[in-house]
Design an enzyme around this catalytic site. Structure first.
Site, short mmCIF file in Angstrom:
data_model
loop_
_atom_site.label_atom_id
_atom_site.label_comp_id
_atom_site.label_asym_id
_atom_site.label_seq_id
_atom_site.Cartn_x
_atom_site.Cartn_y
_atom_site.Cartn_z
N SER A 145 0.96 -1.25 -0.10
CA SER A 145 0.17 0.08 0.02
C SER A 145 1.15 1.18 -0.12
O SER A 145 1.89 1.24 0.40
CB SER A 145 -0.95 0.09 1.27
OG SER A 145 -1.74 1.07 1.36
N TYR A 159 -1.25 -0.47 10.32
CA TYR A 159 -1.50 -0.85 9.06
C TYR A 159 -0.43 -0.38 8.32
O TYR A 159 0.16 -1.54 7.46
CB TYR A 159 -2.98 -0.43 8.46
CG TYR A 159 -3.20 -0.86 7.01
CD1 TYR A 159 -3.52 -2.06 6.63
CD2 TYR A 159 -2.90 0.21 6.08
CE1 TYR A 159 -3.76 -2.12 5.28
CE2 TYR A 159 -3.25 -0.07 4.82
CZ TYR A 159 -3.58 -1.20 4.35
OH TYR A 159 -3.78 -1.40 2.93
P1 NAP Z 1 -11.56 -5.96 0.76
O1 NAP Z 1 -12.30 -5.59 -0.27
O2 NAP Z 1 -11.73 -5.62 2.25
O3 NAP Z 1 -11.28 -7.48 0.69
C1 NAP Z 1 -10.49 -8.13 1.52
C2 NAP Z 1 -10.35 -9.73 1.04
O4 NAP Z 1 -9.44 -10.31 1.92
C3 NAP Z 1 -11.76 -10.65 1.31
O5 NAP Z 1 -11.71 -11.56 0.10
C4 NAP Z 1 -11.57 -11.26 2.53
O6 NAP Z 1 -12.18 -12.63 2.45
C5 NAP Z 1 -10.18 -11.34 2.64
N1 NAP Z 1 -9.62 -11.76 3.87
C6 NAP Z 1 -9.59 -10.78 5.01
N2 NAP Z 1 -8.75 -11.50 5.89
C7 NAP Z 1 -8.33 -12.67 5.40
C8 NAP Z 1 -7.65 -13.74 6.09
N3 NAP Z 1 -7.29 -13.46 7.38
N4 NAP Z 1 -7.39 -14.70 5.42
C9 NAP Z 1 -7.73 -14.71 4.13
N5 NAP Z 1 -8.41 -13.94 3.33
C10 NAP Z 1 -8.84 -12.85 4.24
O7 NAP Z 1 -9.90 -5.62 0.53
P2 NAP Z 1 -9.29 -4.81 -0.60
O8 NAP Z 1 -9.45 -3.36 -0.69
O9 NAP Z 1 -9.85 -5.61 -1.89
O10 NAP Z 1 -7.77 -5.09 -0.10
C11 NAP Z 1 -7.19 -5.98 -0.78
C12 NAP Z 1 -5.56 -5.57 -0.41
O11 NAP Z 1 -5.14 -4.50 -1.07
C13 NAP Z 1 -5.45 -5.85 0.99
O12 NAP Z 1 -3.98 -6.18 1.27
C14 NAP Z 1 -5.18 -4.23 1.16
O13 NAP Z 1 -4.32 -3.80 2.41
C15 NAP Z 1 -4.65 -3.81 0.08
N6 NAP Z 1 -4.89 -2.20 -0.29
C16 NAP Z 1 -6.23 -1.98 -0.27
C17 NAP Z 1 -6.31 -0.48 -0.59
C18 NAP Z 1 -7.80 0.12 -0.95
O14 NAP Z 1 -8.06 1.40 -0.97
N7 NAP Z 1 -8.83 -0.64 -1.12
C19 NAP Z 1 -5.39 0.37 -0.63
C20 NAP Z 1 -3.99 -0.05 -0.56
C21 NAP Z 1 -3.92 -1.47 -0.57
P3 NAP Z 1 -13.69 -12.73 2.91
O15 NAP Z 1 -14.82 -12.16 1.78
O16 NAP Z 1 -14.04 -14.01 3.15
O17 NAP Z 1 -13.97 -11.67 4.17
#
Ligand code: NAP
Length: 250
Positions: A145, A159
């Site tokens: 991130s 985080y």
């Molecule tokens: P999200 O929409 O909240 O989705 C999270 C995903 O991770 C879901 O599929 C969830 O599964 C799964 N998950 C959570 N805890 C887990 C665990 N302990 N073991 C296995 N799976 C788990 O998140 P996102 O925004 O797509 O983020 C994905 C990645 O991008 C993350 O690493 C996040 O830090 C990074 N990121 C996101 C952003 C942003 O603005 N969105 C920015 C920078 C970085 P369930 O559906 O079963 O709950």
């Protein structure tokens, strides 16, 4: 006909991981869709991919639990017989808070899922991919991130620090396995339109942060997934140890 490549995407039931799974399946990968609790979302994605002629299966497992990680990789072994690529995408945030208000339990969860989860999955992938272990190489992409460099003060420094660890892990592992046929890179998204913000108690976070982005808009999951797909592909064959920022300029 070229052989189908296999890919495990952690946290692929929703958000960025789901988009990576969609694009990868459309590009011809067999995709393992990992999730932790939302089986309906994972199964719906698998049905969508299958309906479009792709190959995917859903596999539950908490990346922060070693026994779960081992069983996820066993399921991948059974289904695909090999592993060509891993996207360490599963990640969590927590409520907006100052460090002096955070509990030890919160620190532990943050590091367990975001850092140890990625390390455990990378370890299992290297054991399968490395030429040192009889493998035939592969690719790992870690989702970091921009928080790793911004630090996220007053919001979630824990985080941000977990993503800083992912950056160091990416550079170190890339150099460690560079001669063993494995490339390791990270993508550092900026603010992206997914449910992660609501999960941290800030459903309006995108609207609040948009103005700080030089391009004045949030990213779409597809825009992050496109970068991941490039790093997975042979188009990036000389790229390893890189931290690719995809953030609209922030
Ligand atoms: P999200 O929409 O909240 O989705 C999270 C995903 O991770 C879901 O599929 C969830 O599964 C799964 N998950 C959570 N805890 C887990 C665990 N302990 N073991 C296995 N799976 C788990 O998140 P996102 O925004 O797509 O983020 C994905 C990645 O991008 C993350 O690493 C996040 O830090 C990074 N990121 C996101 C952003 C942003 O603005 N969105 C920015 C920078 C970085 P369930 O559906 O079963 O709950």
């Amino acid at each position: 006909m070229t052989e189908r490549r296999s890919l495990l995407v952690t946290g692929a039931s929703r958000g960025i991981g789901a988009e990576v799974a969609r694009l990868a399946a459309a590009a011809g990968y067999g995709v393992a869709v990992n999730y932790v609790s939302n089986a309906d979302a994972a199964n719906a994605l698998v049905a969508e991919i299958s309906g479009n002629g792709g190959e995917a299966f859903a596999v539950r497992g908490d990346v922060g639990e070693e026994a779960d990680v081992l069983s996820v990789f066993r399921a991948v072994d059974e289904r695909f017989g090999k592993l060509d690529a891993l996207v360490n995408n599963a990640g969590v945030v927590d409520a907006k808070s100052r460090v002096d208000e955070m509990s030890a339990a919160r620190f532990t969860r943050m590091m367990r899922v975001n850092v140890i989860g990625s390390m455990l999955c990378a370890r299992e992938a290297v054991r399968r991919m490395s030429t040192r272990h009889g493998g035939r190489g592969g690719v790992i992409v870690n989702i970091s991130s921009v928080a790793a460099t911004l630090g996220s003060p007053g919001e979630y420094v824990d985080y941000a620090a977990s993503k800083g660890a992912i950056d160091s892990f990416t550079v170190g592992l890339a150099r460690e396995v560079a001669e063993e046929g494995i490339r390791v890179n990270a993508v550092r998204p900026g603010i992206v339109d997914t449910e992660i913000h609501a999960s941290g108690g800030q459903p309006d976070r995108i609207a609040a942060m948009r103005g700080f982005v030089p391009m004045k808009r949030e990213g779409k999951a597809r825009e992050i997934a496109n970068a991941v797909l490039w790093l997975l592909s042979d188009e990036s064959s000389y790229t390893t140890g890189s931290l690719l920022t995809v953030s609209g300029g922030r």
